[in-house]
Design a protein around this motif. Structure first.
Motif, PDB file in Angstrom:
ATOM      1  N   LEU A  54       5.233  -4.633  -8.601  1.00 37.17           N
ATOM      2  CA  LEU A  54       4.288  -4.165  -7.582  1.00 37.17           C
ATOM      3  C   LEU A  54       2.880  -4.664  -7.900  1.00 37.17           C
ATOM      4  CD1 LEU A  54       3.619  -2.594  -5.032  1.00 37.17           C
ATOM      5  CD2 LEU A  54       3.560  -0.494  -6.421  1.00 37.17           C
ATOM      6  N   ILE A  82       0.349  -6.575  -5.447  1.00 33.97           N
ATOM      7  CA  ILE A  82      -0.998  -6.047  -5.177  1.00 33.97           C
ATOM      8  C   ILE A  82      -2.021  -7.158  -5.381  1.00 33.97           C
ATOM      9  CG2 ILE A  82      -2.809  -4.521  -6.094  1.00 33.97           C
ATOM     10  CD1 ILE A  82      -0.545  -2.441  -6.601  1.00 33.97           C
ATOM     11  N   LEU A  97       2.575   1.797  -3.464  1.00 36.47           N
ATOM     12  CA  LEU A  97       1.626   2.305  -4.452  1.00 36.47           C
ATOM     13  C   LEU A  97       1.306   3.771  -4.160  1.00 36.47           C
ATOM     14  CD1 LEU A  97      -0.174   1.957  -6.884  1.00 36.47           C
ATOM     15  CD2 LEU A  97      -1.936   1.017  -5.361  1.00 36.47           C
ATOM     16  N   ALA A 138       2.056   1.222 -11.217  1.00 35.19           N
ATOM     17  CA  ALA A 138       2.648   0.242 -10.314  1.00 35.19           C
ATOM     18  C   ALA A 138       3.776  -0.535 -10.977  1.00 35.19           C
ATOM     19  CB  ALA A 138       1.572  -0.718  -9.815  1.00 35.19           C
ATOM     20  N   VAL A 149      -3.653   2.845 -12.385  1.00 35.56           N
ATOM     21  CA  VAL A 149      -2.890   2.363 -11.227  1.00 35.56           C
ATOM     22  C   VAL A 149      -1.931   1.259 -11.666  1.00 35.56           C
ATOM     23  CG1 VAL A 149      -3.081   1.102  -9.032  1.00 35.56           C
ATOM     24  CG2 VAL A 149      -4.584   3.045  -9.500  1.00 35.56           C
ATOM     25  N   SER A 150      -2.406   0.348 -12.489  1.00 34.36           N
ATOM     26  CA  SER A 150      -1.570  -0.748 -12.976  1.00 34.36           C
ATOM     27  C   SER A 150      -0.353  -0.222 -13.740  1.00 34.36           C
ATOM     28  CB  SER A 150      -2.391  -1.673 -13.869  1.00 34.36           C
ATOM     29  OG  SER A 150      -1.591  -2.693 -14.407  1.00 34.36           O
ATOM     30  N   ARG A 196       3.539   6.420  -5.538  1.00 31.69           N
ATOM     31  CA  ARG A 196       3.492   6.659  -6.988  1.00 31.69           C
ATOM     32  C   ARG A 196       2.273   7.477  -7.408  1.00 31.69           C
ATOM     33  NH1 ARG A 196       5.971   0.943  -9.211  1.00 31.69           N
ATOM     34  NH2 ARG A 196       7.435   0.747  -7.486  1.00 31.69           N
ATOM     35  N   ARG A 241       0.833  -1.206   0.000  1.00 32.93           N
ATOM     36  CA  ARG A 241       0.000   0.000   0.000  1.00 32.93           C
ATOM     37  C   ARG A 241       0.868   1.256   0.000  1.00 32.93           C
ATOM     38  NH1 ARG A 241      -4.769   0.712   4.247  1.00 32.93           N
ATOM     39  NH2 ARG A 241      -3.035   0.860   5.667  1.00 32.93           N
TER      40      ARG A 241
END
Length: 132
Positions: A109, A113, A47, A105, A101-102, A50, A44
């Motif tokens: 990461l 996740i 992430l 990440a 988000v992907s 970023r 968490r």
């Protein structure tokens, strides 16, 4: 490297085909709050580092989930939190945000996740696992 606020929301707006940046922000805040309720520890915080600062705080300070929610239940929760949404539009909202988000990440990461989430989230993030 932290993504800039405007760049993040512009990308969500483009992927979600939202007419305004405000709609993209509403979707991002809702989806990241639900995601943050399911992630713990270094995953968490990595992430969050970023994400744009305001959205990082949403991810880091959620209400904790009492139990892991399946992707279907997260979609229902998203539709309940976004005014005028239904499950179909909530799926769209979730995928628009989580695909950004992907990208942020990266592969390592993202795999960590997905290990913290119930099966099925890979599709919402836009990175389906190969069938074995």
């Amino acid at each position: 490297m932290r993504m800039h606020w405007d760049a993040f929301l512009a990308t969500v707006q483009e992927r979600g085909e939202y007419p305004t940046q405000e709609e993209a922000e509403r979707a991002a805040r809702t989806v990241l709050a639900l995601l943050g309720a399911h992630l713990v520890g270094d995953v968490r915080s990595e992430l969050a580092a970023r994400l744009p600062e305001g959205l990082a705080l949403v991810l880091l300070n959620p209400l904790q989930a009492f139990e892991p929610l399946s992707p279907e239940r997260v979609i229902r929760a998203t539709s309940a939190w976004i005014e005028g949404a239904c499950e179909r539009t909530a799926t769209w909202d979730s995928s628009a945000v989580l695909s950004v988000v992907s990208d942020l990440a990266g592969e390592d990461l993202m795999s960590r996740i997905l290990l913290q989430l119930p099966p099925g989230y890979d599709l919402l993030f836009g990175c389906p696992k190969p069938v074995e």
